[in-house]
Each structure stands twice: as C-alpha cells, then as structure tokens.
Design a protein around this motif. Structure first.
Motif, mmCIF file in Angstrom:
data_model
loop_
_atom_site.group_PDB
_atom_site.id
_atom_site.type_symbol
_atom_site.label_atom_id
_atom_site.label_comp_id
_atom_site.label_asym_id
_atom_site.label_seq_id
_atom_site.Cartn_x
_atom_site.Cartn_y
_atom_site.Cartn_z
ATOM 1 N N ARG A 95 61.281 1.175 73.981
ATOM 2 C CA ARG A 95 62.662 0.758 74.710
ATOM 3 C C ARG A 95 63.544 -0.596 75.430
ATOM 4 O O ARG A 95 61.535 -0.840 75.642
ATOM 5 C CB ARG A 95 63.363 1.939 75.160
ATOM 6 C CG ARG A 95 63.433 3.314 74.469
ATOM 7 C CD ARG A 95 63.497 4.560 74.853
ATOM 8 N NE ARG A 95 63.723 6.055 74.480
ATOM 9 C CZ ARG A 95 64.053 6.911 73.138
ATOM 10 N NH1 ARG A 95 64.315 5.421 72.649
ATOM 11 N NH2 ARG A 95 63.017 7.534 72.528
ATOM 12 N N PRO A 146 54.009 15.616 76.748
ATOM 13 C CA PRO A 146 54.953 16.642 75.823
ATOM 14 C C PRO A 146 55.264 17.029 74.599
ATOM 15 O O PRO A 146 54.351 16.004 74.225
ATOM 16 C CB PRO A 146 56.343 14.803 76.336
ATOM 17 C CG PRO A 146 55.137 13.844 76.756
ATOM 18 C CD PRO A 146 53.295 14.233 76.947
ATOM 19 N N ARG A 165 65.022 10.013 82.927
ATOM 20 C CA ARG A 165 64.202 9.335 82.798
ATOM 21 C C ARG A 165 62.572 8.534 83.571
ATOM 22 O O ARG A 165 62.969 8.410 84.606
ATOM 23 C CB ARG A 165 64.197 8.221 81.454
ATOM 24 C CG ARG A 165 63.464 7.796 80.934
ATOM 25 C CD ARG A 165 63.431 6.671 80.010
ATOM 26 N NE ARG A 165 62.280 6.180 79.432
ATOM 27 C CZ ARG A 165 61.820 5.128 78.740
ATOM 28 N NH1 ARG A 165 62.734 4.121 79.227
ATOM 29 N NH2 ARG A 165 60.604 5.123 78.310
HETATM 30 N N1 LIG Z 1 47.638 14.708 67.861
HETATM 31 C C1 LIG Z 1 46.822 14.351 68.759
HETATM 32 O O1 LIG Z 1 46.229 14.513 69.697
HETATM 33 C C2 LIG Z 1 48.430 13.999 70.475
HETATM 34 C C3 LIG Z 1 47.289 13.378 71.872
HETATM 35 C C4 LIG Z 1 48.348 12.893 72.370
HETATM 36 C C5 LIG Z 1 49.754 13.089 72.644
HETATM 37 N N2 LIG Z 1 49.958 13.607 71.054
HETATM 38 C C6 LIG Z 1 51.743 13.750 70.884
HETATM 39 O O2 LIG Z 1 51.922 11.735 70.944
HETATM 40 C C7 LIG Z 1 53.130 11.915 71.885
HETATM 41 C C8 LIG Z 1 53.011 10.873 72.136
HETATM 42 O O3 LIG Z 1 52.225 11.078 73.762
HETATM 43 P P1 LIG Z 1 52.936 9.888 75.638
HETATM 44 O O4 LIG Z 1 51.872 11.613 76.511
HETATM 45 O O5 LIG Z 1 52.017 9.349 75.073
HETATM 46 O O6 LIG Z 1 53.788 10.986 75.706
HETATM 47 P P2 LIG Z 1 55.304 9.366 76.578
HETATM 48 O O7 LIG Z 1 54.535 9.288 77.795
HETATM 49 O O8 LIG Z 1 56.580 9.987 76.203
HETATM 50 O O9 LIG Z 1 55.028 8.340 75.613
HETATM 51 C C9 LIG Z 1 55.584 7.541 74.245
HETATM 52 C C10 LIG Z 1 56.703 6.652 74.342
HETATM 53 O O10 LIG Z 1 56.984 6.289 73.324
HETATM 54 C C11 LIG Z 1 58.593 6.040 72.796
HETATM 55 N N3 LIG Z 1 59.195 6.751 71.726
HETATM 56 C C12 LIG Z 1 59.406 7.679 71.557
HETATM 57 N N4 LIG Z 1 59.880 7.676 70.710
HETATM 58 C C13 LIG Z 1 60.056 6.885 70.733
HETATM 59 C C14 LIG Z 1 61.540 5.761 69.864
HETATM 60 N N5 LIG Z 1 62.452 6.537 69.164
HETATM 61 N N6 LIG Z 1 61.927 4.674 69.920
HETATM 62 C C15 LIG Z 1 61.409 3.521 71.158
HETATM 63 N N7 LIG Z 1 60.605 4.089 71.885
HETATM 64 C C16 LIG Z 1 60.410 5.965 71.227
HETATM 65 C C17 LIG Z 1 59.184 6.877 74.625
HETATM 66 O O11 LIG Z 1 59.869 6.201 75.231
HETATM 67 P P3 LIG Z 1 60.821 7.364 76.004
HETATM 68 O O12 LIG Z 1 59.942 8.320 76.689
HETATM 69 O O13 LIG Z 1 62.510 6.627 76.830
HETATM 70 O O14 LIG Z 1 61.457 8.772 74.283
HETATM 71 C C18 LIG Z 1 57.246 6.643 75.794
HETATM 72 O O15 LIG Z 1 57.721 5.549 76.177
HETATM 73 C C19 LIG Z 1 53.807 13.069 72.020
HETATM 74 O O16 LIG Z 1 54.482 13.342 70.923
HETATM 75 C C20 LIG Z 1 52.450 14.229 71.582
HETATM 76 O O17 LIG Z 1 52.753 15.171 72.076
HETATM 77 C C21 LIG Z 1 49.569 13.824 69.646
#
Ligand SMILES: NC(=O)c1ccc[n+]([C@@H]2O[C@H](COP(=O)([O-])OP(=O)(O)OC[C@H]3O[C@@H](n4cnc5c(N)ncnc54)[C@H](OP(=O)(O)O)[C@@H]3O)[C@@H](O)[C@H]2O)c1
Length: 305
Positions: A178, A42, A294
């Motif tokens: 959440r 994402p 979701r």
């Molecule tokens: N810099 C880097 O190298 C790097 C590497 C990997 C990922 N990323 C970034 O990191 C982020 C996470 O990646 P991911 O693959 O772990 O995503 P993901 O699978 O969607 O996991 C994020 C988790 O955090 C929860 N969350 C997000 N906002 C929230 C809030 N305000 N309150 C409560 N829970 C919340 C989400 O719930 P919901 O699904 O309900 O929103 C989900 O369970 C993304 O934006 C991605 O682009 C960056």
C-alpha cells in the motif's frame, strides 16, 4: 495454565478468549517449552489444522499460535538434541495446541537453540516469516545473484524478510504494497516500490521471480510478469494463473533447525531485521489481535516477563 483459545471458526480473531487449560505433556520426541514469547500469523484461523487433528477430528477448544521462543522444561521419551534449561525458538505443529499459552509441547526437531543475546520476542517473530522467506527464495525459487524479484507485501511479516534476504543474495528487489508502506519497504532494502493501489503492476515488466503473499487478482496479474524460465512462488494458495513460460510453486512453510540457525545468525550480525509492529501481554492478546487501527508488522505476545 493461561492460554488463548478458539472454538468457532467463523468468528475469526474476535472469537479468541483467554482461558485456563491443562498444561500439556511432552510426549515421545517432544520438548515441553515454557513459553516466553509467541507469534501468530494472520490467516491461521482459516487453516484446517487449527480446528481438527491429522485425522480430521474436531480438536476444539484449540490454542492458536505456531511461533515460540522459550525455555525447555521437560523432555519426552526418546527426545534428543535439546536439553532442559535450554533457550529455544521455532515452529509448533499445525495440528496440535499452539504457543499462545504458558506452556507448549513441540517436537524437538522443530526447534533450534536461541542465542542468549537474542530477546525472546525477537525469537518468536522469526520462525514463520523467516523460514517462509528462506524456503520460498532459496529452496523453491532458487534465486541467484543478479536476478530480479518482485516481492508482494514487502512491508509485511513475510515480505520484509523476503526483501532483505533477496537483497543480501544479490537480487534486484521490487517491493509492493500500500502507499503508506513505501518507505518501510525501501528501508528493508527494496530498490523500487510499486503502490498496488495506484501504480500499474504491469509497468514492472518482466522479473525472474515473483514472491506472492497476497494472491487473488494480484496473484493472477503477477503470473504474466514472470520471464521465460522464471518462477512464481506463492504462499497464498494454489495459483489461479500459471506463468506462460515459467513455473509456479505454492508451498507451506516447514520447520527446519538448520535454516532457523541461518536466520538467527543474520539477526545477530545485523544482516536481517525482524518486523515487530506491537508487543502485548497474554492478558491483552485478544485486544492486540483485534486492533482498532492498522498495525504494521507482526504482533508478538510476551507471555512471560
Ligand atoms: N503458506 C505458508 O506457508 C504461509 C506462511 C506464512 C504466511 N502465510 C500467509 O501469507 C500471508 C501474509 O503473511 P504475513 O505474515 O506476511 O502478513 P502481513 O504481515 O499482514 O503482510 C502482508 C502485507 O501485504 C499487504 N497487502 C495485503 N493485501 C494487499 C493488497 N491487496 N494490496 C496491497 N497490499 C496488500 C498487507 O498490507 P495490510 O496490512 O494493509 O493489508 C501487509 O503489508 C497471510 O495470509 C498468511 O496467512 C502463508
């Protein structure tokens, strides 16, 4: 070949289409990979590298997806370390066409061998979340046994890996997310869970390490939870607030063959569980990335059956 393409930055995942694209060539130090499974993160449609090459030149229509598991079908000039017919998995370049396609050309050094007992869909789910968790905890965060770690989004792709690796390293793990994610986070090994919608984050007190995947207000409030000498590690962009007596590090995940090997070995021996929420075919990928309800965990595209 068939591929998912994007042309319009503001359209997000709704702008994805299935199209015919030319098969890529394996250039110097590359391998050509016949993609069996592909992962998508994402947020990658907001990354500049999705839209431009390293010199900032428009490269649309681009093929997204940076995680791959598949079979090497050709070697570019000078390529070493991998061979034709080998099962591989890893991370495709940020500024080249990606893995949501039948073939992708990737620098060999960004890939690792995929053991024969690991399914391609599992292999494609590991590179970004596994390497990000590994690098955030061990390279940037220098986590030690006995330390406490606050893991935001602990039921998500990255957070579930951080939770498991931190627990294995002997840390005390407080997961967040959440309300509906509580049991998932505990099942991945969190000792406690903070529901960010209802519980007070500040009640956590002090921790040695915060691993932030959310940023914004959660990131700002988390800086105040870092103990003296502790660290805020974030993948959600530069932190807006620094810990008063600790360090903050924001980083972008890098490919690393040795670390991929450590991660896949843990999956093989049961120490690490991947977090796949749904698996769809390439023909159904656009719908899978635009779900009507979701999806918990990663969406993986099985490109070849
Ligand atoms: N810099 C880097 O190298 C790097 C590497 C990997 C990922 N990323 C970034 O990191 C982020 C996470 O990646 P991911 O693959 O772990 O995503 P993901 O699978 O969607 O996991 C994020 C988790 O955090 C929860 N969350 C997000 N906002 C929230 C809030 N305000 N309150 C409560 N829970 C919340 C989400 O719930 P919901 O699904 O309900 O929103 C989900 O369970 C993304 O934006 C991605 O682009 C960056």
């Amino acid at each position: 070949m068939k591929a998912i393409v994007v042309t319009n930055e503001t359209a997000g995942t709704a702008g994805m289409t299935l199209a015919e694209r030319p098969e890529p060539q394996a250039t110097t130090n590359d391998v050509l990979v016949q993609v069996h499974a592909s992962g998508f993160t994402p947020g990658e449609l907001t990354w500049p590298g999705t839209w431009t090459d390293r010199l900032g030149r428009d490269r649309t229509p681009s093929i997204p997806g940076h995680e791959v598991a598949g079979i090497v079908t050709a070697l570019g000039y000078g390529t070493r370390g991998l061979s034709v017919g080998q099962r591989v998995f890893g991370l495709a370049d940020w500024t080249r066409d990606g893995t949501l396609a039948e073939y992708v050309s990737v620098e060999a050094r960004n890939l690792a061998p995929l053991p024969s007992d690991i399914d391609f869909t599992v292999g494609a789910s590991l590179p970004i979340s596994g390497l990000t968790a590994w690098q955030g905890l061990f390279v940037h965060g220098r986590i030690q046994a006995g330390q406490s770690v606050l893991v935001h989004g602990s039921a998500g792709g990255v957070g579930s890996m951080v939770t498991q690796l931190a627990r294995e390293a002997g840390a005390y793990v407080i997961g967040t997310g959440r309300a509906a994610d509580r049991q998932t986070a505990l099942d991945f090994g969190a000792h406690e869970f903070v529901n960010l919608d209802n519980d007070s984050l500040e009640d956590v007190g002090g921790v040695d390490l915060v691993f932030d995947v959310i940023g914004g207000d959660i990131g700002k409030r988390s800086a105040g939870l870092v103990r003296t000498g502790g660290m805020l590690v974030t993948i959600a962009g530069p932190p807006e607030v620094q810990p008063a007596e600790g360090l903050a590090v924001d980083f972008v995940v890098e490919a690393d063959r040795e670390q991929l090997g450590e991660i896949v070995q843990r999956v093989r021996d049961g120490r690490l569980r991947t977090n796949i929420g749904q698996i769809a075919s390439l023909d159904h990928a656009v719908a899978a990335f635009n779900p009507t309800e979701r999806i918990k965990g990663k969406t993986i595209i099985r490109v070849r059956t």
